[in-house]
Structures are given as C-alpha cells and as structure tokens.
Design a protein around this motif. Structure first.
Motif, PDB file in Angstrom:
ATOM      1  N   ALA A  51       0.810  -1.211   0.000  1.00 11.47           N
ATOM      2  CA  ALA A  51       0.000   0.000   0.000  1.00 11.47           C
ATOM      3  C   ALA A  51       0.847   1.267   0.000  1.00 11.47           C
ATOM      4  CB  ALA A  51      -0.930   0.004   1.210  1.00 11.47           C
ATOM      5  N   ASN A  95      -0.255  -9.797  -9.061  1.00 13.66           N
ATOM      6  CA  ASN A  95      -0.570  -8.574  -9.808  1.00 13.66           C
ATOM      7  C   ASN A  95      -2.012  -8.137  -9.597  1.00 13.66           C
ATOM      8  OD1 ASN A  95       2.008  -8.431 -10.846  1.00 13.66           O
ATOM      9  ND2 ASN A  95       1.482  -9.449 -12.758  1.00 13.66           N
ATOM     10  N   SER A  96      -2.888  -9.078  -9.299  1.00 12.89           N
ATOM     11  CA  SER A  96      -4.300  -8.739  -9.096  1.00 12.89           C
ATOM     12  C   SER A  96      -4.604  -8.297  -7.665  1.00 12.89           C
ATOM     13  CB  SER A  96      -5.186  -9.925  -9.461  1.00 12.89           C
ATOM     14  OG  SER A  96      -5.045 -10.957  -8.503  1.00 12.89           O
ATOM     15  N   LEU A  97      -3.648  -8.438  -6.758  1.00 13.88           N
ATOM     16  CA  LEU A  97      -3.873  -8.022  -5.372  1.00 13.88           C
ATOM     17  C   LEU A  97      -3.933  -6.502  -5.285  1.00 13.88           C
ATOM     18  CD1 LEU A  97      -1.527 -10.285  -3.224  1.00 13.88           C
ATOM     19  CD2 LEU A  97      -3.997 -10.325  -3.303  1.00 13.88           C
ATOM     20  N   ARG A  98      -4.870  -6.021  -4.492  1.00 14.14           N
ATOM     21  CA  ARG A  98      -4.916  -4.591  -4.235  1.00 14.14           C
ATOM     22  C   ARG A  98      -3.928  -4.278  -3.118  1.00 14.14           C
ATOM     23  NH1 ARG A  98     -11.022  -3.982  -3.280  1.00 14.14           N
ATOM     24  NH2 ARG A  98     -11.695  -5.372  -4.917  1.00 14.14           N
ATOM     25  N   PRO A  99      -3.248  -3.144  -3.203  1.00 15.30           N
ATOM     26  CA  PRO A  99      -2.302  -2.787  -2.138  1.00 15.30           C
ATOM     27  C   PRO A  99      -2.992  -2.723  -0.777  1.00 15.30           C
ATOM     28  CG  PRO A  99      -1.988  -1.369  -4.033  1.00 15.30           C
ATOM     29  CD  PRO A  99      -3.232  -2.166  -4.287  1.00 15.30           C
ATOM     30  N   MET A 101      -4.269  -5.225   0.893  1.00 14.29           N
ATOM     31  CA  MET A 101      -5.233  -6.302   1.120  1.00 14.29           C
ATOM     32  C   MET A 101      -4.489  -7.617   1.368  1.00 14.29           C
ATOM     33  SD  MET A 101      -8.134  -4.814   0.947  1.00 14.29           S
ATOM     34  CE  MET A 101      -9.217  -6.211   0.951  1.00 14.29           C
ATOM     35  N   ASN A 104      -6.061 -13.707  -0.838  1.00 13.62           N
ATOM     36  CA  ASN A 104      -7.152 -14.672  -0.732  1.00 13.62           C
ATOM     37  C   ASN A 104      -6.576 -16.052  -1.069  1.00 13.62           C
ATOM     38  OD1 ASN A 104      -9.425 -16.235  -0.893  1.00 13.62           O
ATOM     39  ND2 ASN A 104     -10.539 -14.862  -2.250  1.00 13.62           N
TER      40      ASN A 104
END
Length: 135
Positions: A51, A95-99, A101, A104
């Motif tokens: 983040a 790459n799909s992870l939001r900063p 978070m 999953n």
C-alpha cells in the motif's frame, strides 16, 4: 531434575509405538501412507506492491498429492513445467492483489490447481499449500 530434561529422556527411552499407538496402528496396515502419493515442489515466489508503494514478495509453499501412480510419475517428470506454471499463476495472482489487502488463499489455491490440471493434461493431482506469506 528439570521437567523438560525428564520429558526428553522419556521420549528417547520409549519406543515410538509407545508414544503414538494410533500412528503405529495406522502404519502397520490398511490404506497406504499419504507420503507415497505426496511430493513437495520448490517455493513459488512472486513480486507484489504494498500500500505504501514499496515492493514485496509473495512466497507460497506447494506440494502435490497424486494418488494415481501413472499420473504421479508424469507429475514428477513434469516438475520444471509445473514450477513454471505455478510461478506464472502466482505472479498473475500477485498482480491482481490490491495494495494493503491480504491475499485470498482460496483464490490462489484455485489458480494453482487450474495450472496443475492444465500442465498435467488432466485432473487427479491435488495441489496442497503450505505457508503463504507476503513480505
């Protein structure tokens, strides 16, 4: 005498069957041990963005449980291809992870399972995850 030293002495002095009778009974007969169908793969790593804008690493311990002997032989011979497919799937996931978070793990497991099925050409090998760590 120190209690921890006494416990250690008892663990060394007693036979393994006395310490774990259930495990001894299970290994003496019945279904084959799961260690026959399981093998570990090297740790999968991918880079990710935190983040605060800093870079990090996602590391995942993986293994395969393949009960079918013919598919297990194919999987063991295809380890370099499996590692490449797992690294690609993990990087796509990172790459799909939001900063900020948390990862999953269920989604990651599904993506790694799909990569294993595609690499081996059919279903039958179950991907097992160990530690999933974002550092």
């Amino acid at each position: 005498m120190d209690r921890r030293a006494l416990i250690g002495l008892v663990a060394v002095a007693l036979p393994p069957a006395a310490l774990a009778p259930a495990a001894a009974k299970a290994s003496s007969g019945g279904a084959p041990a799961s260690s026959d169908s399981y093998f570990r793969l090297p740790v999968v790593t991918a880079s990710l963005l935190f983040a605060n804008g800093r870079r990090g690493v996602l590391s995942v311990e993986t293994g395969l449980d393949v009960p079918d002997a013919a598919l297990r032989t194919r999987a063991q011979q295809s380890q370099p291809r499996l590692r490449a497919a797992f690294n690609t799937a993990a990087q796509r996931f990172a790459n799909s992870l939001r900063p900020g978070m948390a990862p999953n793990v269920d989604q990651l497991a599904a993506e790694l399972q799909a990569a294993a099925n595609a690499t081996l050409g059919r279903q039958g090998a179950r991907v097992l995850l160990g530690t999933v760590m974002a550092v």
